[in-house]
Write an enzyme that holds these catalytic residues in place. Structure first.
Site: not given
Lengths: 350, 132
Positions: A112, A80, A234
């Site tokens: 992400c 990103e 994550h």
């Protein structure tokens, strides 16, 4: 089958401590360190961006297992923070590793989890016999507005995987996802820094997607949680993955090896790749791994990964010479002014 | 200073992959690329070859007052590096601590930005760092 035949990582040398940022804005560093469970984060140098980190991670993967770069038929880069708004990083990586010109490439975007979306795209191409070998990268030099909570965690890094039918290191046995429209974090076009919904990034966003995607994988495979040796979630901070594990009734000992954010910050698209690399660095033949990414906006991808059965010394030779832990331990601290200049926060000056 | 787009693009093999030339006739490697072998002249047979990514510092300097394009990076190190095949190359040394940059230090190639201005394309190239 499809599997991982090589992996590589790259993180910048420079770090900034939570104390140094807190001093700048008059915050209490202990509150932040306890709240986020992050001690320090990686900072890119003037001459580093998400493309240079992606190239370094890819080269490590290719060099370690002497992959013939000309055999790579797809390069997918998830990020990103690409150096260009229009011009693919995938082309830069492919050219730098010597994979050009007979291949496909694309930059992917899903906050992400853009990198794990790339893994799924590559699995599709390999399983349908369109290609034999793919290079997939998650890379970011995350932006954060000065004096914003994000500034304490937004870090820089890249992880690369070479996927093919052989899966010399591990097999990817199954992937599932969970996707909705959840506005927890965003950056509008032409905006320099992202915005987020504060506490809204937790329960309806991160936890809902990570937990449901993980449950989807367990349900669809019929696997029991107990059968997995490692879980990687994550990691926007050091706390969320452990909290997700608690909700899923997974012991934290199985999550901590894949949790690197407390030492390097949230590396966004690279976070799950780096967590996985830290686990691969220590995993033994036959062990099983469950990985779940999360991308704001929002979605999660889960993967069932099984280390290939082979003699342990044979497996060790397929791992990079330097572990991610070695790279995390080699560092140079910078002050806030240097950090602000490196991260391009001083507009109209640099 | 912004390089012309084709000039930067033509140098990708050298800048991205450290590609030089090798003479099949005399066996010598060259970087940057040669169009004709200086040893064998017209008998020489040149082919593209990637140079080794590792070498050692044979001389270095710490730049404190730079060209304005590199002002953001000062102080930084530049070095003459002897690659493992004996070819000498001039490059910046990055990501290395002050006490690590010394004559004889083993270095490895990294991929970095050479030039990135507000307008125009980004120039990427090789730099080196002390091997640790």
């Amino acid at each position: 089958m499809t599997g991982i035949s090589a992996y590589g990582t790259s993180i910048p040398l420079r770090r900034i401590k939570v104390e140094e940022i807190a001093k700048q804005w008059g915050d209490n560093p202990e509150n932040i360190k306890n709240g986020l469970r992050v001690k320090e984060k990686t900072v890119r140098n003037h001459d580093e961006d998400s493309a240079t980190l992606a190239v370094e991670a890819s080269r490590e993967a290719i060099k370690t297992n002497q992959i013939n770069a000309k055999q790579i038929e797809a390069v997918y880069v998830g990020s990103e923070s690409p150096p260009y708004a229009v011009k693919p990083t995938a082309g830069i990586v492919a050219e730098a590793v010597g994979a050009t010109p007979n291949l496909t490439g694309a930059d992917l975007e899903f906050a992400c989890k853009a990198g794990t979306a790339g893994i799924q795209a590559a699995i599709g191409m390999i399983k349908s016999n369109e290609i034999d070998k793919a290079l997939v990268i998650g890379t970011d030099t995350s932006q954060s507005s000065p004096n914003n909570a994000l500034e304490y965690s937004a870090g820089c890094g890249a992880g690369a995987l070479v996927l093919d039918k052989q899966g010399e290191i591990a097999e990817i046995k199954k992937t599932t996802s969970y996707t909705t429209d959840t506005p927890d974090f965003w950056r509008k076009a032409h905006k320099e820094f992202p915005d987020h919904g504060g506490r809204f990034t937790g329960k309806p966003a991160y936890f809902k997607h990570v937990i449901n995607s993980t449950k989807n994988l367990l349900e669809q495979t019929g696997k029991d949680k107990e059968e997995f040796d490692y879980f990687i979630f994550h990691q926007p901070n050091g706390k969320f993955p452990l909290k997700a594990a608690k909700k899923l009734e997974i012991p934290k000992e199985k999550v901590e090896p894949g949790l690197v954010t407390p030492k390097i910050g949230n590396t966004y698209s690279a976070a799950t790749f780096l967590g996985l690399s830290n686990v691969l660095d220590r995993a033994k033949p036959g062990q099983e791994i469950l990985l779940t990414s999360y991308g704001s906006g929002a979605g999660s991808d889960s993967f069932w990964i099984k280390m290939k059965q082979q003699p342990e010394n044979k497996l060790e030779k397929k791992k990079p010479e330097k572990t991610l832990e070695d790279k995390i331990n080699r560092k140079k601290y910078v002050d806030y002014g240097t950090y602000a200049s490196y991260m391009n926060k001083l507009k109209e000056v640099y | 200073m912004q390089e012309a787009i084709p000039l930067n693009w033509r140098k990708y093999p050298e800048r991205y992959r450290l590609e030089g030339t090798h003479c099949e006739e005399c066996g010598q490697d060259f970087y940057p690329k040669k169009n004709i072998c200086p040893n064998c002249r017209r008998k020489g047979k040149l082919e593209d070859k990637q140079m080794p990514r590792e070498g050692k510092i044979i001389s270095y300097s710490k730049v404190k007052a730079s060209h304005k394009d590199f002002k953001d990076e000062t102080p930084y190190y530049v070095a003459l590096i002897e690659l493992k095949n004996g070819v000498t190359i001039f490059s910046q040394v990055v990501d290395s601590l002050d006490n690590e940059v010394e004559i004889g230090a083993e270095v490895e190639k990294v991929f970095r930005k050479l030039n990135d201005k507000k307008y125009g394309v980004i120039a990427y190239s090789h730099k080196f760092r002390v091997k640790k």
